[in-house]
Design an enzyme around this catalytic site. Structure first.
Site, mmCIF file in Angstrom:
data_model
loop_
_atom_site.group_PDB
_atom_site.id
_atom_site.type_symbol
_atom_site.label_atom_id
_atom_site.label_comp_id
_atom_site.label_asym_id
_atom_site.label_seq_id
_atom_site.Cartn_x
_atom_site.Cartn_y
_atom_site.Cartn_z
ATOM 1 N N LYS A 42 1.009 -1.286 -0.031
ATOM 2 C CA LYS A 42 0.130 -0.001 -0.045
ATOM 3 C C LYS A 42 0.914 1.366 -0.065
ATOM 4 C CE LYS A 42 -4.226 -1.188 2.347
ATOM 5 N NZ LYS A 42 -5.192 -1.185 3.306
ATOM 6 N N SER A 129 -9.845 5.463 6.411
ATOM 7 C CA SER A 129 -8.851 6.706 6.254
ATOM 8 C C SER A 129 -8.799 7.199 4.653
ATOM 9 C CB SER A 129 -7.565 5.710 6.537
ATOM 10 O OG SER A 129 -7.824 5.077 7.789
#
Ligand code: PNS
Length: 165
Positions: A42, A129
């Site tokens: 990520k 998020s």
């Protein structure tokens, strides 16, 4: 035997949704390790150290919460702290498939560690998020979505990034 749980995630950054799960988990388990998994696949906005620091700041009133980071398999981390439980939050049906996949994988890796799901409070069921970063990036108000230290860090981060452009 102490009931020890691990609450893993990317936490990039921690939101009120995460905090809700951690707070409710802390009422059930004697000790919770909130662990930032350093997932290299990520692209993160915050470094692992920054994420850990923010989580520590916003959980400082929860005495049975320890914040940590780890690179590797979650079950290995859980074993290292003697945790027999993993806590994950569920927001909506759409989370189910992904959670089922990681829960099943963790069970194959370590059958003695159980995963427990806590339903996120309805007011945070849309929160992630990623969505917070998107809103913060374009200057939207995120006061209802993240604790103040996170809001300030996001503002600082995006100001720096805008100035580099
Ligand atoms: O907050 P996230 O991104 O949904 O958390 C996902 C996380 C970090 C819990 C998951 O990717 C994970 O456990 N990574 C560690 C590597 C691992 O143990 N993989 C095997 C199970 S999928």
């Amino acid at each position: 035997m102490a009931s020890i749980a691990v609450c893993p995630g990317s936490f990039d950054p921690i939101t009120y949704g995460h905090l809700d799960i951690i707070t409710r988990g802390a009422k059930v388990f004697e000790q919770i390790y909130v662990v930032v998994l350093n997932n290299s696949s990520k692209n993160s906005l915050f470094s692992v150290e920054e994420r850990v620091e923010l989580i520590r700041e916003v959980t400082k009133d929860l005495p049975n919460v320890v914040v940590d980071s780890f690179q590797g398999l979650l079950v290995e981390y859980a074993k290292s702290v003697n945790a027999k439980a993993i806590i994950r939050g569920l927001r909506a049906v759409s989370d189910f498939e992904y959670e089922m996949q990681i829960t099943s994988m963790n069970r194959v890796l370590e059958e003695d560690i159980e995963t427990f799901f806590i339903m996120t409070n309805n007011q945070y069921s849309f929160l992630s998020s990623s969505i917070v970063k998107e809103v913060a990036k374009y200057g939207g108000d995120i006061s209802e979505l993240v604790p103040r230290p996170v809001k300030e860090s996001l503002k600082e981060k995006f100001t720096k990034l805008h100035n580099q452009e």
